[in-house]
Design an enzyme around this catalytic site. Structure first.
Site, short mmCIF file in Angstrom:
data_model
loop_
_atom_site.label_atom_id
_atom_site.label_comp_id
_atom_site.label_asym_id
_atom_site.label_seq_id
_atom_site.Cartn_x
_atom_site.Cartn_y
_atom_site.Cartn_z
CG ASN A 105 -1.91 1.16 1.29
OD1 ASN A 105 -3.00 1.22 0.42
ND2 ASN A 105 -1.79 2.10 2.00
CG ASP A 121 -4.31 4.69 0.11
OD1 ASP A 121 -4.14 3.74 0.63
OD2 ASP A 121 -4.30 4.72 -1.35
CE LYS A 138 -5.95 -3.62 -5.40
NZ LYS A 138 -7.19 -4.06 -6.39
#
Length: 205
Positions: A105, A121, A138
């Site tokens: 992440n 994020d 992703k």
């Protein structure tokens, strides 16, 4: 300044800070807080918080817009090394809580606050499923759209660079986290924590 460390089982509020404003918050549980690793667990049912005060130049948080109010499914474990612009998240699936894979992440390096940690994020991520031979990228298109929206001013190259760095390490066979975390189990006594009063007004680091 000496930063406080969190004890195992203590609630650690993870906030997202977007362009100088608190944008999102959720309570996690400290699993480990050592000089080399901060491991946080986001349990099922942990509530999501969305501040009402702010300008929000890039709009409200996507989870708020989608009506998500708490974490669903199995909990996830988030592994952070000091100063790094990503976490290694551990996911499980199915009724037997089988290991699902590693999620890289991309995010701001953590900044500690009196109640937890602040980050943001970065949308762009990598995923390596438990049964897969290789990772996949992703949210590449979503990340590009976020740049158009102005969410990460001046940060695009650094964010892409961190993703490329992770990909190169994985391609080289390097593992900078302990694979044993795939078998980790949360303390059965832990319940879904609540956000503490005033969580959104704690000064931003």
């Amino acid at each position: 300044m000496v930063e406080r460390r969190f004890a195992p089982g203590e609630v650690v509020v993870r906030r997202e800070i977007l362009r100088g404003e608190v944008w999102f918050g959720c309570p996690t549980i400290c699993v480990e807080d050592s000089p080399d690793l901060l491991a946080l667990y986001l349990p099922p049912g942990a509530e999501f918080g969305f501040p009402t005060d702010g300008v929000f130049p890039c709009g409200r948080h996507p989870w708020e817009m989608a009506g998500h109010r708490s974490w669903s499914g199995h909990g996830k474990l988030m592994l952070h090394r000091p100063g790094e612009a990503h976490s290694v998240d551990v996911f499980w699936t199915g009724p037997q809580r089988d290991f699902a894979g590693w999620y890289f992440n991309l995010q701001d390096p953590l900044r500690r606050t009196p109640i937890g940690v602040d980050t943001l994020d970065h949308e762009l991520d990598l995923w390596w499923g438990a049964d897969d031979d290789r990772y996949v990228w992703k949210d590449v298109e979503i990340f590009a759209q976020r740049l158009v929206e102005g969410r990460y001013p001046g940060m695009a190259d650094a964010i892409r660079g961190e993703g490329d760095r992770i990909a190169a390490l994985l391609d080289a066979g390097q593992r900078w986290w302990d694979p044993a975390w795939a078998q980790w189990q949360p303390d059965p006594a832990w319940s879904a924590p609540r956000l503490p009063a005033g969580w959104a007004t704690v000064p931003i680091r």
